[in-house]
Design a protein around this motif. Structure first.
Motif, short mmCIF file in Angstrom:
data_model
loop_
_atom_site.label_atom_id
_atom_site.label_comp_id
_atom_site.label_asym_id
_atom_site.label_seq_id
_atom_site.Cartn_x
_atom_site.Cartn_y
_atom_site.Cartn_z
N GLY A 148 -31.91 -6.73 44.73
CA GLY A 148 -30.42 -7.37 44.45
C GLY A 148 -29.51 -8.09 44.36
N LYS A 149 -30.02 -9.47 45.31
CA LYS A 149 -29.22 -10.46 45.51
C LYS A 149 -30.01 -11.37 44.67
CE LYS A 149 -27.96 -9.13 50.45
NZ LYS A 149 -27.51 -9.57 51.52
N HIS A 150 -29.70 -12.53 44.79
CA HIS A 150 -30.10 -13.40 43.58
C HIS A 150 -30.19 -14.72 44.38
CE1 HIS A 150 -28.34 -11.15 40.12
NE2 HIS A 150 -26.86 -11.46 40.65
N VAL A 151 -30.85 -15.17 44.12
CA VAL A 151 -31.35 -16.98 44.37
C VAL A 151 -31.85 -17.64 43.39
CG1 VAL A 151 -33.99 -15.61 44.27
CG2 VAL A 151 -33.54 -18.26 46.05
N ARG A 163 -29.46 -20.07 48.09
CA ARG A 163 -29.02 -18.06 48.08
C ARG A 163 -27.73 -18.06 49.12
NH1 ARG A 163 -34.01 -15.53 50.90
NH2 ARG A 163 -35.22 -16.18 49.33
N TYR A 164 -26.87 -17.17 49.35
CA TYR A 164 -25.36 -17.34 50.01
C TYR A 164 -26.24 -15.71 51.34
CZ TYR A 164 -20.74 -15.81 50.54
OH TYR A 164 -19.28 -15.61 51.13
N MET A 165 -25.81 -16.67 51.95
CA MET A 165 -26.19 -16.23 53.52
C MET A 165 -25.39 -16.13 54.65
SD MET A 165 -30.06 -16.92 53.36
CE MET A 165 -30.75 -16.04 55.15
N ASP A 166 -24.19 -15.43 55.20
CA ASP A 166 -23.66 -15.21 56.19
C ASP A 166 -22.20 -15.74 56.38
OD1 ASP A 166 -26.26 -14.18 58.17
OD2 ASP A 166 -26.54 -15.59 58.25
N ASN A 167 -21.63 -15.09 54.69
CA ASN A 167 -20.84 -15.94 54.17
C ASN A 167 -20.87 -17.64 53.97
OD1 ASN A 167 -19.51 -13.34 55.15
ND2 ASN A 167 -19.23 -13.76 56.51
#
Length: 309
Positions: A148-151, A163-167
């Motif tokens: 469900g996350k986006h790339v 990507r949005y990873m680890d804030n």
């Protein structure tokens, strides 16, 4: 206020020819409020004029950073009426300004590699990447992962992936991280983003002067931040201005050889090759350029930038 300084050569305004009564000068717009304009000349003199009844036929708008010519009659008095205004050049709005103002900065993981700025479209369906070191851009498309996350990427094995990873926002390629957003940039506990602008014309050896336009963005309670420095070498190339842009990280340091309590803003470019050190004066709202040893440049010339709105 200093005595006005005229440039060695000025273009004549069509609506205001130089006579014994009329004077023409060129300067950079520092402030443009209702019916008033304030400019700074190559001699670093700050002059203000009323524009209420000025001829603006040759004026293409009036924005901070524009270069203009002002025609006035008689002895200069602060706030006196300008007879006419004409645009010499507009403040550039290019990829540097667009990505600095609207983008997200990610720092390269490896030394001497490009920082990458990410700018999303309003619907977030595309992510535009800008590498200021090479002036290259890429456009990536949003895809939804099974989680469900986006790339954001393109259908290519060699594509970059956002990507949005680890804030924090990250950019990877072939499964390897190549740049990431600083954690402090995405920390709301450090306060809201602040925007500061400083401008001035500093001395130069081979041209009338260098116009500095410095824009700094930082969290309210952080001494770090980002900067965009636009340096315009006036009439440097066959009488035409030469513009150079630098983007990077702003750091705050304390102490110089002559004053252990002095506050220094160090600007380090994204490629790590250049650094500019400025003595910060909070009371006067100025930045004064220092040499590489963090010492004042004692030549009797002015090396100070003033904060502008």
């Amino acid at each position: 206020m200093k005595t006005r300084t005229f440039l060695a050569s000025c273009l004549l305004l069509a609506s205001c020819h130089a006579t014994h009564e009329n004077e023409i000068l060129k300067g950079m717009v520092m402030d443009a409020t209702m019916n008033t304009v304030t400019i700074i000349t190559a001699g670093n003199d700050t002059l203000s004029f009323s524009t209420m009844n000025s001829d603006k036929t040759a004026l293409k708008g009036l924005l901070v950073g524009d270069s203009i010519e002002v025609c006035f009659a008689g002895k200069y008095v602060p706030g006196m009426e300008a007879k006419s205004l004409a645009t010499v050049s507009k403040a550039p709005t290019d990829d540097y300004a667009r990505f600095f103002n609207e983008g997200i900065r990610t720092e390269a993981v490896k030394e001497n590699a490009d920082a990458i700025y990410i700018r999303f479209t309003e619907d977030s369906l595309e992510a535009e990447l800008f590498m200021p070191g090479s002036c290259t851009k890429e456009v990536l498309e949003r895809r939804t992962l099974p989680s469900g996350k986006h790339v954001w990427n393109v259908e290519d094995d060699d594509t970059k992936n956002v990507r949005y990873m680890d804030n924090c926002w990250t950019v990877s390629q072939r499964g390897k991280l190549i740049s990431k957003q600083c954690q402090s940039d995405n920390n709301p506990q450090l306060g809201a983003w602040q925007d500061l602008r400083y401008e001035g014309i500093l001395p130069a050896a081979d041209c009338p002067g260098i116009k500095y336009q410095l824009h700094i963005r930082h969290r309210e309670h952080s001494g770090d931040g980002h900067f965009l420095l636009r340096m315009t070498y006036l009439e440097a190339e066959d009488g035409k201005d030469a513009v150079y842009n630098h983007m990077g990280r702003r750091y705050t340091q304390r102490g110089i050889p002559t004053d252990p309590d002095a506050v220094v803003w160090q600007l380090v470019t994204d490629n790590g090759k250049d650094a500019y050190n400025f003595l910060y004066d909070a009371q006067k709202q100025t930045l004064t350029l220092l040499d590489r040893q963090l010492k004042p440049i004692n030549t009797g010339l002015n090396y100070t930038l003033k904060e502008v709105d």
